[in-house]
Design an enzyme around this catalytic site. Structure first.
Site, short mmCIF file in Angstrom:
data_model
loop_
_atom_site.label_atom_id
_atom_site.label_comp_id
_atom_site.label_asym_id
_atom_site.label_seq_id
_atom_site.Cartn_x
_atom_site.Cartn_y
_atom_site.Cartn_z
N GLU A 113 2.07 -2.50 -2.24
CA GLU A 113 3.00 -3.62 -2.13
C GLU A 113 2.21 -4.93 -2.33
OE1 GLU A 113 5.31 -3.59 1.62
OE2 GLU A 113 4.68 -5.67 1.85
N SER A 121 1.57 -3.83 5.59
CA SER A 121 1.74 -2.56 4.87
C SER A 121 1.10 -2.68 3.49
CB SER A 121 3.22 -2.25 4.69
OG SER A 121 3.85 -2.22 5.93
N ARG A 176 11.94 -4.71 -1.32
CA ARG A 176 10.68 -5.35 -1.74
C ARG A 176 10.73 -5.81 -3.21
NH1 ARG A 176 10.74 -5.01 2.91
NH2 ARG A 176 9.16 -4.19 4.30
#
Ligand SMILES: Cc1cc2nc3c(=O)[nH]c(=O)nc-3n(C[C@H](O)[C@H](O)[C@H](O)COP(=O)(O)OP(=O)(O)OC[C@H]3O[C@@H](n4cnc5c(N)ncnc54)[C@H](O)[C@@H]3O)c2cc1C
Length: 357
Positions: free
Chosen positions: A325, A229, A160
């Protein structure tokens, strides 16, 4: 260049938060980019399809939404080179490639968003990540008004992560992505859920299975607004992991190169008793604790209060700090989650509006 004033962003973010911006620009050529107004470090935001974006306030900063389109395929003896405009839709690209007999992206089917955002957090799912097929990224730098080509190596992809969140952050935008797909292809069935497929499965069969699994686990943002997410899976040191494992022997964990351990944020949230938790118009999804959903709120601050509450509960139970995130956008530009104040903290049920569905 096409642009708008006082533009509503509600349909441009998958949380369906009510927000608007004073100016939005839609550059689709180098000349358009060169005409963009001078932007100070933090008063703008580059928006793709808004599926990893939370507008925290009703007023958003100046928005630039790149509109570079087009897909070009070059066939070589043992590989394909595919160059794609940043504004193309990611899932449509996956389907297009498979139709053309170009394989590799099938495990990344159904990830919402644009191609231009994919390198930013190096999107990944089912054992494959964007970086696996990235050859280079075309990037326009605001200061020099020049286009650059960043090789895969100089993008510094990690979990990520990429240079677009670090050194190149807010200094320019991605206009195009180039992929390299070897013709010699083998299904990647390493991830749980795919291992039940036969070893000689076709890319189409892998994609169908990924779509089936994702659809059964993740809410469709069009039906129940969300940003996938919400938190990243935290990474802890070997020492910290050893202590946690003594107390929680069944804790899912993924050993990392370098000796650290990645934990499953969804599991931590579930164990903190928050799966299905609902507060006012927002909540934690009933089947997937890592996904925060917007039932009927217009306010980004409702999601912030919920996320801060989850972060506190997980830290209280496991002494592990989970961080989002999703990108947090205020009227002054992007902000760190930790710097956002929580004006309406959830107080452990004393106001009586919480329930676990
Ligand atoms: C239901 C659901 C499931 C998801 N599943 C996954 C998953 O499995 N794996 C995964 O990795 N992600 C997943 N996500 C997150 C999301 O799909 C990805 O982060 C996607 O890449 C976001 O694309 P976007 O165009 O919507 O980006 P946006 O939300 O618009 O922007 C995200 C970031 O990219 C930047 N950006 C966007 N376009 C550009 C550009 N052209 N140049 C420079 N910067 C740019 C923005 O400034 C921002 O920082 C999921 C989201 C949802 C809603």
């Amino acid at each position: 260049m096409h642009s708008n004033l006082n533009y509503s962003l509600q349909s441009s973010n998958s949380f369906n938060i009510k927000a608007s911006c004073s100016h939005i620009y839609f550059p689709c050529t180098l000349e358009d980019l060169q005409q963009l107004p001078e932007l100070t470090a933090n008063n703008f935001y580059i928006l793709g399809e808004g599926s990893n974006t939370l507008f925290v306030e009703s007023q958003a900063p100046i928005i630039i939404q790149p509109k570079f389109t087009g897909i070009n395929i070059l066939e070589h003896e043992d590989h394909f080179i595919v160059t794609v405009g940043a504004a193309e839709n990611w899932h449509d690209l996956v389907c297009f490639c498979l139709q053309k007999g170009i394989y590799g992206l099938e495990n990344l089917a159904l990830i919402p968003g644009s191609v231009g955002a994919a390198p930013v957090q190096n999107i990944g799912a089912y054992g494959v990540e964007f970086a696996d097929f990235c050859q280079e990224v075309q990037w326009y730098e605001f200061a020099s008004k020049t286009m650059y080509s960043l090789t895969k190596k100089t993008c510094f992809f990690a979990y990520r992560e990429s240079t677009f969140k670090q050194e190149h952050y807010n200094k320019g935008l991605i206009t195009q992505v180039t992929f390299k797909f070897p013709k010699q292809w083998q299904a990647n069935l390493s991830y749980a859920g795919l291992s039940e497929l036969a070893k000689d499965s076709t890319a189409q069969q892998v994609m169908a299975q990924v779509i089936k699994l994702r659809s059964s686990k993740l809410p469709d943002p069009k039906e129940l607004p969300n940003a996938g997410s919400f938190f990243k899976n935290p990474i802890v040191s070997a020492d910290d992991f050893a202590k946690l494992q003594l107390q929680y022997p069944n804790m899912p964990n993924y050993p990392q190169a370098g000796g650290d351990f990645k934990l499953a944020a969804g599991w931590l949230i579930e164990q903190a008793g928050l799966k299905g938790f609902r507060h006012g118009g927002v909540g934690v999804h009933q089947q997937q604790a890592l996904v925060l959903v917007n039932y009927d709120s217009n306010l980004g601050t409702d999601i912030i209060s919920l996320a801060k509450y989850i972060q506190r509960k997980v830290a209280d139970k496991f002494s592990v700090v989970i961080v989002p995130e999703v990108r947090m956008i205020t009227c002054q530009g992007e902000r760190e989650f930790s710097s956002l104040s929580d004006n309406n903290p959830i107080d452990n049920g004393t106001n009586g509006s919480e329930k676990n569905d």
